[in-house]
Design a protein around this motif. Structure first.
Motif, PDB file in Angstrom:
ATOM      1  N   GLY A 227      50.884  50.160 -45.219  1.00 43.31           N
ATOM      2  CA  GLY A 227      50.306  51.504 -45.201  1.00 43.31           C
ATOM      3  C   GLY A 227      50.268  52.085 -43.794  1.00 43.31           C
ATOM      4  N   GLY A 228      49.918  51.252 -42.812  1.00 42.49           N
ATOM      5  CA  GLY A 228      49.914  51.695 -41.420  1.00 42.49           C
ATOM      6  C   GLY A 228      51.316  52.053 -40.938  1.00 42.49           C
ATOM      7  N   PHE A 229      52.304  51.275 -41.359  1.00 47.80           N
ATOM      8  CA  PHE A 229      53.684  51.582 -41.017  1.00 47.80           C
ATOM      9  C   PHE A 229      54.078  52.955 -41.558  1.00 47.80           C
ATOM     10  N   TYR A 230      53.730  53.241 -42.822  1.00 46.87           N
ATOM     11  CA  TYR A 230      54.043  54.546 -43.406  1.00 46.87           C
ATOM     12  C   TYR A 230      53.262  55.672 -42.738  1.00 46.87           C
ATOM     13  N   LEU A 231      52.061  55.398 -42.284  1.00 49.90           N
ATOM     14  CA  LEU A 231      51.288  56.399 -41.558  1.00 49.90           C
ATOM     15  C   LEU A 231      51.971  56.760 -40.247  1.00 49.90           C
ATOM     16  N   ILE A 232      52.461  55.765 -39.540  1.00 47.95           N
ATOM     17  CA  ILE A 232      53.167  56.012 -38.278  1.00 47.95           C
ATOM     18  C   ILE A 232      54.456  56.813 -38.526  1.00 47.95           C
TER      19      ILE A 232
ATOM     20  N   ILE B 274      53.536  60.466 -39.256  1.00 51.02           N
ATOM     21  CA  ILE B 274      53.157  61.191 -38.040  1.00 51.02           C
ATOM     22  C   ILE B 274      54.403  61.544 -37.220  1.00 51.02           C
ATOM     23  N   LEU B 275      55.325  60.597 -37.090  1.00 53.06           N
ATOM     24  CA  LEU B 275      56.561  60.872 -36.349  1.00 53.06           C
ATOM     25  C   LEU B 275      57.391  61.951 -37.033  1.00 53.06           C
TER      26      LEU B 275
ATOM     27  N   LYS C  17      59.957  67.479 -37.970  1.00 50.13           N
ATOM     28  CA  LYS C  17      60.326  67.971 -39.304  1.00 50.13           C
ATOM     29  C   LYS C  17      61.279  69.161 -39.251  1.00 50.13           C
ATOM     30  N   SER C  18      61.157  70.017 -38.263  1.00 49.16           N
ATOM     31  CA  SER C  18      62.036  71.183 -38.214  1.00 49.16           C
ATOM     32  C   SER C  18      63.487  70.771 -37.962  1.00 49.16           C
TER      33      SER C  18
END
Length: 116
Positions: A83-88, A91-92, A97-98
């Protein structure tokens, strides 16, 4: 006699204008249908690929969490680390995203609408 000739030319121009309008309307209907179908099929293909990728990601994540949990002796640690890996990653991705998401999508739809 000259008035008859002008009247015939006017009638001919009106017929040609009417034909032009009908053909233009038919062309734009077909063009709109083509663009709508290309967009729809692209969205459908993208959705199917996303669904398959999501299933792989789901089962891979559960497998990785269980493997990490077995390694550390606690399933909670395994699931928290995944879950922490997916959170990081989230965020990245929010920072780029653009460039990663919006740019390619805009480019693909621009290609569909304007290059045909």
């Amino acid at each position: 006699m000259a008035f008859d000739n002008i009247k015939e030319n006017t009638d001919n121009i009106q017929e040609q204008a009417h034909d032009y309008i009908e053909k233009s309307a038919s062309y734009y209907k077909l063009w709109g249908f083509k663009v709508a179908m290309k967009s729809t099929t692209m969205i459908l293909k993208f959705s199917l690929i996303l669904l398959c990728f999501s299933m792989v990601l789901l089962f891979g994540s559960v497998g990785a969490a269980l493997a990490i949990g077995v390694y550390f002796g606690s399933y909670a640690i395994g699931f928290l680390s995944v879950g922490g890996f997916y959170l990081i990653i989230t965020i990245l991705l929010s920072f780029v995203k653009s460039k990663v998401v919006e740019g390619p999508i805009l480019e693909k739809f621009s290609e569909i609408f304007f290059n045909d």
